[in-house]
Design an enzyme around this catalytic site. Structure first.
Site, PDB file in Angstrom:
ATOM      1  CB  SER A   1      -8.324   0.202   5.948  1.00  0.00           C
ATOM      2  OG  SER A   1      -9.046   1.236   6.197  1.00  0.00           O
TER       3      SER A   1
ATOM      4  CE  LYS B   1      -4.115   1.811   2.624  1.00  0.00           C
ATOM      5  NZ  LYS B   1      -4.774   1.366   3.783  1.00  0.00           N
TER       6      LYS B   1
ATOM      7  CB  SER C   1      -8.058   3.191   2.892  1.00  0.00           C
ATOM      8  OG  SER C   1      -7.213   2.780   3.973  1.00  0.00           O
TER       9      SER C   1
END
Length: 579
Positions: free
Chosen positions: A236, A126, A212
């Site tokens: 997330s 990420k 996310s």
């Protein structure tokens, strides 16, 4: 837009982080025809070996036998990224040195040096996890583009030392979805960033990618990498894993180093593995954690035999704390079926109750505002080649770059957090954090002790908050594909440091259910994603409740001032986008 009451801001429940990690998406799924559908198969043997859906041990076996090289595998994933990423927007950037790193690792293998189970394995991480290489670490924002991090994050150091290739940075909800309230976020903040655009779901392009860690979820699901790393503050990792038919484990707080990760809150943030199999989750977790461990020893059938599994009854009434997405209530039946399978494997299923999450969600959000304001400043101070040093700097940057940064949603949460000074000594902060964390832990620990449980389960996109606020492990796993083509997931959580037990039970269930399926790119053709996003955002804005919780009312003047000062005001913005 039809959202369940748990996603609203009202006088009873207040504003919660859940409101801006959820998304509503409608529309029926229809098979996408033509060349786009063919892309799913077009690169399956680009490396001379059919690597699609292969587990990390299978890839290792192929490389050991000579049927596959790390260079070939890396190039195969890069080809898939080139083909599918224009549709999915799961990857922000590819490591320009990935193939060279793979070649060096192939040479090590030929010389008899294999570092371990990740040797030569390409991973996506990420874009809020620091890598000191030729890639950026920006949390998806243009505000810190071009910055230089001091060192690799510790988890990146561990992955590289184990022979993993950091293939690229995955897309995310910008600033891990901690920038705006719900007013304009649905469905984009969950997976939209200024750098990466809006992540699309690999199973149904019109469905949510949640967030996310949306890019990590879509990237792993669509075989753009062997596995991925995400991060979670609340939902997330588990959310994107549920909607992308993969396995995602949010570990116990502190099991994995937080250093080098763009923070929301050190009191809740953690990285975690996201992969297509429990085996790969176990391998990644063991290498990323401190100290390292071998979880593969727990990958044995029979782990559920004799276990007591709690059915967290509140969450099986989907209107209580479900996603609010039409059709997602159907996932409850899949969770119940999974419980039946667990019972057939020797588990005892008992109803339990971990408590009312609405008793502490407002305090969670209050604590996060205090923590984020202070901790993001601390993080920014570690960066070079940027003049961003405080949250106020980020707010000013967004105002000055409205057409790029405030494209689909605003920065109400940033503005709120800027007013929450006094961390960590403000009595209001201390009370909010202690109440939220203490209540969440008491709910889970109390249920486990009272009902003599080994783990607790809840359906698709429900109880991320309890384990997140408690700092306890939460394992999201696929339990089926609905008739719409959209995945159904299930959560399994427990008390602190029960990762080994959760992995063992998840593996047993995985082998019996065999619920993992490749994505089919159903849904609307995303040829014009911005127009689709604009339409949904406008509808979402009209459905937002007029009443705001006191915690955001204090930002009204700041919002009005920011609107007047922007390159494009809030009103002008919608006219600009419509044009």
């Amino acid at each position: 837009m039809n959202k369940q009451h748990s996603d609203y801001s009202d006088s009873d429940h207040g504003i919660t982080r859940r409101k801006f990690i959820g998304a509503a998406a409608g529309g029926s799924a229809a098979l996408l025809t033509g060349s786009l559908a063919c892309l799913l198969k077009s690169t399956a043997s680009a490396a001379g070996f059919d690597f699609i859906e292969a587990t990390i041990p299978q890839l290792q076996d192929a490389m050991a036998s000579g049927a596959l090289t790390s260079v070939g595998l890396t190039m195969g994933y890069i080809e898939r990224i080139k083909s599918l990423n224009p549709t999915l927007h799961a990857v922000i950037e590819v490591n320009p040195n990935a193939v060279a790193i793979a070649a060096a690792l192939d040479n090590e293998r030929r010389a008899g040096n294999v570092r371990g189970p990740l040797h030569g394995i390409p991973l996506l991480v990420k874009d809020n996890i620091a890598t000191k290489d030729n890639m950026q670490t920006t949390a998806g924002s243009l505000a810190i583009y071009g910055n230089e991090v001091p060192v690799d994050a510790p988890i990146i150091q561990k992955l590289r030392a184990a022979g993993a290739i950091i293939l690229g940075k995955s897309n995310l909800g910008e600033w891990a979805n901690f920038r705006d309230d719900e007013a304009e976020t649905y469905p984009l903040a969950v997976g939209w960033s200024a750098r990466g655009g809006s992540t699309n779901n690999a199973y149904d392009l019109s469905y949510t990618s949640w967030g996310s860690s949306s890019g990590s979820g879509a990237g792993a699901a669509a075989n753009l990498c062997a596995a991925a790393v995400g991060t979670e503050t609340d939902g997330s990792i588990t959310g994107p894993s549920a909607v992308e038919n993969i396995f995602g484990l949010k570990p116990t707080l502190g099991l994995i180093s937080q250093d080098g990760i763009v923070p929301i809150s050190h009191q809740q943030d953690t990285a975690g593995p996201m992969a297509r199999s429990v085996t790969d989750v176990a391998i990644l977790l063991g290498i990323m954690q401190s100290p390292q461990s071998d979880y593969t020893q727990f990958l044995r059938r029979g782990a559920l035999n004799g276990k007591r599994i709690g059915r967290d009854t509140r969450f099986f009434v989907y209107s209580y704390f479900g996603s609010g997405i039409p059709g997602d209530e159907e996932t409850v039946a899949f969770a119940n079926h999974a419980l039946d399978v667990m019972a057939s494997l020797g588990a005892t299923i008992v109803d339990t109750d971990t408590g009312d999450v609405f008793a502490y969600t407002s305090d969670e959000f209050t604590a996060l505002l205090y923590e984020f304001r202070a901790q993001i400043a601390d993080y920014l101070q570690t960066l070079s080649k940027t003049n961003m040093r405080t949250l106020a700097d980020l707010i000013a940057f967004n105002n000055a770059h409205c057409p790029q940064e405030l494209v689909y949603y605003d920065q109400d949460v940033f503005l709120s957090a800027e007013q929450f000074v006094g961390y960590p000594n403000d009595p209001n902060y201390i009370a909010a954090r202690n109440h939220a964390t203490g209540t969440a832990r008491a709910g889970i620990d109390g249920a486990i002790a009272r009902d003599h449980l080994d783990a607790i389960v809840a359906p698709h996109l429900t109880n991320s908050t309890g384990p997140a606020v408690a700092g306890y492990p939460n394992f999201s796993m696929p339990v089926g594909i609905r008739s719409s083509g959209r995945p159904a997931g299930m959560l399994m959580y427990s008390t602190a440091f029960r990762e080994a037990q959760l992995i063992a039970m998840a593996y047993d269930l995985e082998q019996a259910l065999n619920a993992r399926q490749q994505p089919q790119l159903l849904g609307a053709d995303p040829a014009d994603p911005e127009r689709r996003i604009l339409h949904r955002s406008s509808a979402a804005r009209q459905s937002t409740p007029a009443a705001r919780k006191d915690i955001l009312r204090s930002t009204t003047l700041e919002l009005e001032h920011a609107s007047r000062q922007r390159v494009c005001s809030r009103d002008d913005f919608w006219s600009l986008r419509a044009a």
